[in-house]
Design a protein around this motif. Structure first.
Motif, PDB file in Angstrom:
ATOM      1  N   HIS A 176     -27.661 -20.385  64.586  1.00  0.00           N
ATOM      2  CA  HIS A 176     -27.059 -19.634  63.488  1.00  0.00           C
ATOM      3  C   HIS A 176     -27.508 -18.177  63.431  1.00  0.00           C
ATOM      4  CE1 HIS A 176     -26.208 -23.782  62.143  1.00  0.00           C
ATOM      5  NE2 HIS A 176     -25.124 -23.229  61.645  1.00  0.00           N
ATOM      6  N   MET A 177     -28.299 -17.726  64.411  1.00  0.00           N
ATOM      7  CA  MET A 177     -28.590 -16.299  64.513  1.00  0.00           C
ATOM      8  C   MET A 177     -27.392 -15.544  65.086  1.00  0.00           C
ATOM      9  SD  MET A 177     -32.574 -15.910  65.669  1.00  0.00           S
ATOM     10  CE  MET A 177     -32.431 -16.926  67.141  1.00  0.00           C
ATOM     11  N   TYR A 178     -26.447 -16.291  65.668  1.00  0.00           N
ATOM     12  CA  TYR A 178     -25.238 -15.689  66.215  1.00  0.00           C
ATOM     13  C   TYR A 178     -24.139 -15.671  65.152  1.00  0.00           C
ATOM     14  CZ  TYR A 178     -26.962 -15.821  71.041  1.00  0.00           C
ATOM     15  OH  TYR A 178     -27.679 -15.621  72.200  1.00  0.00           O
ATOM     16  N   LYS A 179     -23.457 -14.552  65.074  1.00  0.00           N
ATOM     17  CA  LYS A 179     -22.293 -14.431  64.203  1.00  0.00           C
ATOM     18  C   LYS A 179     -21.152 -13.840  65.022  1.00  0.00           C
ATOM     19  CE  LYS A 179     -24.731 -13.745  59.816  1.00  0.00           C
ATOM     20  NZ  LYS A 179     -24.829 -12.881  58.615  1.00  0.00           N
ATOM     21  N   SER A 180     -19.933 -14.215  64.675  1.00  0.00           N
ATOM     22  CA  SER A 180     -18.789 -13.664  65.395  1.00  0.00           C
ATOM     23  C   SER A 180     -17.623 -13.452  64.445  1.00  0.00           C
ATOM     24  CB  SER A 180     -18.375 -14.581  66.551  1.00  0.00           C
ATOM     25  OG  SER A 180     -17.859 -15.821  66.074  1.00  0.00           O
ATOM     26  N   ALA A 181     -16.721 -12.557  64.830  1.00  0.00           N
ATOM     27  CA  ALA A 181     -15.550 -12.254  64.009  1.00  0.00           C
ATOM     28  C   ALA A 181     -14.410 -11.758  64.879  1.00  0.00           C
ATOM     29  CB  ALA A 181     -15.892 -11.212  62.951  1.00  0.00           C
ATOM     30  N   PHE A 182     -13.192 -11.929  64.361  1.00  0.00           N
ATOM     31  CA  PHE A 182     -11.985 -11.508  65.068  1.00  0.00           C
ATOM     32  C   PHE A 182     -11.033 -10.861  64.076  1.00  0.00           C
ATOM     33  CE2 PHE A 182      -7.524 -12.239  66.013  1.00  0.00           C
ATOM     34  CZ  PHE A 182      -7.398 -11.846  67.333  1.00  0.00           C
ATOM     35  N   TYR A 183     -10.314  -9.850  64.547  1.00  0.00           N
ATOM     36  CA  TYR A 183      -9.251  -9.274  63.723  1.00  0.00           C
ATOM     37  C   TYR A 183      -8.201  -8.666  64.640  1.00  0.00           C
ATOM     38  CZ  TYR A 183      -7.018  -7.307  59.622  1.00  0.00           C
ATOM     39  OH  TYR A 183      -6.125  -7.033  58.618  1.00  0.00           O
ATOM     40  N   LYS A 184      -6.963  -8.606  64.143  1.00  0.00           N
ATOM     41  CA  LYS A 184      -5.891  -8.003  64.930  1.00  0.00           C
ATOM     42  C   LYS A 184      -4.990  -7.180  64.025  1.00  0.00           C
ATOM     43  CE  LYS A 184      -2.193 -11.499  64.682  1.00  0.00           C
ATOM     44  NZ  LYS A 184      -1.316 -12.384  65.476  1.00  0.00           N
ATOM     45  N   ILE A 185      -4.214  -6.314  64.658  1.00  0.00           N
ATOM     46  CA  ILE A 185      -3.221  -5.540  63.940  1.00  0.00           C
ATOM     47  C   ILE A 185      -1.906  -5.638  64.696  1.00  0.00           C
ATOM     48  CG2 ILE A 185      -3.752  -3.356  65.132  1.00  0.00           C
ATOM     49  CD1 ILE A 185      -3.284  -1.961  62.411  1.00  0.00           C
ATOM     50  N   VAL A 191       3.012 -13.300  61.014  1.00  0.00           N
ATOM     51  CA  VAL A 191       3.852 -13.738  62.129  1.00  0.00           C
ATOM     52  C   VAL A 191       4.051 -12.573  63.101  1.00  0.00           C
ATOM     53  CG1 VAL A 191       5.896 -15.064  62.751  1.00  0.00           C
ATOM     54  CG2 VAL A 191       5.069 -15.145  60.419  1.00  0.00           C
ATOM     55  N   THR A 192       2.960 -11.938  63.470  1.00  0.00           N
ATOM     56  CA  THR A 192       3.043 -10.719  64.268  1.00  0.00           C
ATOM     57  C   THR A 192       2.350 -10.868  65.609  1.00  0.00           C
ATOM     58  OG1 THR A 192       2.669  -8.318  64.239  1.00  0.00           O
ATOM     59  CG2 THR A 192       0.949  -9.693  63.293  1.00  0.00           C
ATOM     60  N   ILE A 193       2.890 -10.206  66.620  1.00  0.00           N
ATOM     61  CA  ILE A 193       2.259 -10.134  67.929  1.00  0.00           C
ATOM     62  C   ILE A 193       1.259  -8.988  67.911  1.00  0.00           C
ATOM     63  CG2 ILE A 193       2.659  -9.686  70.379  1.00  0.00           C
ATOM     64  CD1 ILE A 193       5.441 -10.930  70.016  1.00  0.00           C
ATOM     65  N   SER A 194       0.070  -9.224  68.443  1.00  0.00           N
ATOM     66  CA  SER A 194      -0.982  -8.214  68.379  1.00  0.00           C
ATOM     67  C   SER A 194      -0.604  -6.937  69.115  1.00  0.00           C
ATOM     68  CB  SER A 194      -2.279  -8.769  68.990  1.00  0.00           C
ATOM     69  OG  SER A 194      -2.840  -9.754  68.173  1.00  0.00           O
ATOM     70  N   LYS A 195      -0.784  -5.817  68.435  1.00  0.00           N
ATOM     71  CA  LYS A 195      -0.752  -4.534  69.115  1.00  0.00           C
ATOM     72  C   LYS A 195      -2.157  -4.125  69.526  1.00  0.00           C
ATOM     73  CE  LYS A 195       3.465  -2.464  67.315  1.00  0.00           C
ATOM     74  NZ  LYS A 195       4.059  -1.264  66.672  1.00  0.00           N
ATOM     75  N   LEU A 196      -3.122  -4.757  68.878  1.00  0.00           N
ATOM     76  CA  LEU A 196      -4.523  -4.500  69.175  1.00  0.00           C
ATOM     77  C   LEU A 196      -5.342  -5.601  68.521  1.00  0.00           C
ATOM     78  CD1 LEU A 196      -6.141  -2.199  70.607  1.00  0.00           C
ATOM     79  CD2 LEU A 196      -6.514  -1.221  68.339  1.00  0.00           C
ATOM     80  N   ASN A 197      -6.325  -6.142  69.225  1.00  0.00           N
ATOM     81  CA  ASN A 197      -7.222  -7.110  68.604  1.00  0.00           C
ATOM     82  C   ASN A 197      -8.624  -6.977  69.175  1.00  0.00           C
ATOM     83  OD1 ASN A 197      -7.263  -8.711  71.031  1.00  0.00           O
ATOM     84  ND2 ASN A 197      -5.411  -9.751  70.365  1.00  0.00           N
ATOM     85  N   ILE A 198      -9.593  -7.411  68.400  1.00  0.00           N
ATOM     86  CA  ILE A 198     -11.005  -7.323  68.802  1.00  0.00           C
ATOM     87  C   ILE A 198     -11.731  -8.592  68.381  1.00  0.00           C
ATOM     88  CG2 ILE A 198     -13.181  -6.067  68.590  1.00  0.00           C
ATOM     89  CD1 ILE A 198     -11.718  -3.609  67.812  1.00  0.00           C
ATOM     90  N   ALA A 199     -12.572  -9.084  69.272  1.00  0.00           N
ATOM     91  CA  ALA A 199     -13.514 -10.152  68.941  1.00  0.00           C
ATOM     92  C   ALA A 199     -14.924  -9.636  69.208  1.00  0.00           C
ATOM     93  CB  ALA A 199     -13.238 -11.398  69.770  1.00  0.00           C
ATOM     94  N   VAL A 200     -15.819  -9.852  68.253  1.00  0.00           N
ATOM     95  CA  VAL A 200     -17.199  -9.380  68.379  1.00  0.00           C
ATOM     96  C   VAL A 200     -18.154 -10.516  68.056  1.00  0.00           C
ATOM     97  CG1 VAL A 200     -18.934  -7.729  67.576  1.00  0.00           C
ATOM     98  CG2 VAL A 200     -16.539  -7.026  67.737  1.00  0.00           C
TER      99      VAL A 200
END
Length: 282
Positions: A176-185, A191-200
């Motif tokens: 649990h010292m690891y955290k992660s997140a994702f977001y897209k635009i 209901v959208t196709i990603s123009k840009l996305n990031i996972a960290v």
């Protein structure tokens, strides 16, 4: 006139039998939300379709042998709602929850998303961020494992041979010292196709010990931003770090698409995406 043969295996053994006679006109259906489009686009009027939908053995999410294991038939609805995924691989759950519409998430599978290898795929960056592996079975019933980067080769290109199919996704189980997140635009709010996305993903104690930053829809396939990963490591969490991170992401856009007309838009958009990821992480 169409000359399509449908195969609907109900077990892994049946699947192996069909794969053993697969050829260049054999197509694997794993959810199928993009397949009709491909059939029309590529003028596919003959061949064999192997539909994995009926193989219940390939529908599961479990912790086992230091991995989170996801069967290839598992839908995005199941993944986004999974307690295990949300607890240990939250960026994957977040990515799954943003795929298409509710109807698509009810049908589309994680293996299909990987094998389809779209440059705008949501789950591929999330899985890459967590060093996921793909388990593959061939027509002889032999299994192999490959890092997801070795499976996704380019736009709609994967490494799978005619007699090979993805049967499982393996995500290393981390504490649990690891955290992660994702977001897209995208062009729409839903209901959208990603123009840009990031996972960290970060390993966080008093400072960031490890960092993984994967960007999608900024080239032919998702990729690790090593310049962002290097600037995050050994840093404490503060406002200056967030500002520097966003500057570095802009630099990554310049490096990735120096001559693209979309560069100016994506330089600004990536800052908004980063803000959302930072909120989720910290």
């Amino acid at each position: 006139m169409s000359d399509i043969i449908m195969r609907t295996p109900q077990s892994i053994q049946e699947l192996k039998n069909y794969l053993s006679i697969a050829d260049e006109r054999t197509y694997i259906l794993a959810g199928g939300t993009d397949f009709i489009i491909k059939m029309n686009k590529n003028n596919i009027y003959e061949g064999t379709i192997i539909d994995l939908t009926g193989i219940n053995e390939l529908n599961y999410i479990k912790k086992e042998d230091k991995f989170i294991k996801i069967g290839s038939n598992t839908t995005f609805t199941d993944i986004s709602g999974s307690r295990i995924i949300n607890e240990y691989a939250s960026c994957v759950a977040q990515a799954a929850s943003l795929v298409g519409s509710v109807q698509i998430r009810n049908c589309a599978t994680i293996a299909g998303n990987v094998a389809n290898a779209s440059q705008a795929a949501d789950c591929i960056p999330a899985l890459m961020c967590l060093d996921a592996k793909v388990k593959i079975m061939n027509g002889k019933g032999e299994f192999s494992e490959k890092n997801i980067e070795k499976v996704v080769l380019g736009i709609n290109k994967n490494c799978l041979k005619n007699d090979e199919v993805i049967v499982e996704i393996l995500i290393p189980l981390r504490d649990h010292m690891y955290k992660s997140a994702f977001y897209k635009i995208g062009s729409r709010s839903s209901v959208t196709i990603s123009k840009l996305n990031i996972a960290v993903s970060v390993k966080l104690e008093e400072f960031i010990e490890k960092a993984s930053v994967v960007i999608g829809s900024l080239g032919e396939r998702a990729f690790h931003s090593t310049i962002c990963e290097e600037m995050l490591v050994n840093k404490k969490i503060n406002q200056k770090l967030f500002i520097d991170f966003k500057k570095k992401l802009k630099e990554q856009v310049d490096l990735a698409i120096p001559n693209r007309s979309s560069k100016a838009y994506k330089r600004e958009a990536i800052v908004g995406v980063a803000d959302e990821v930072i909120k989720k992480l910290f």
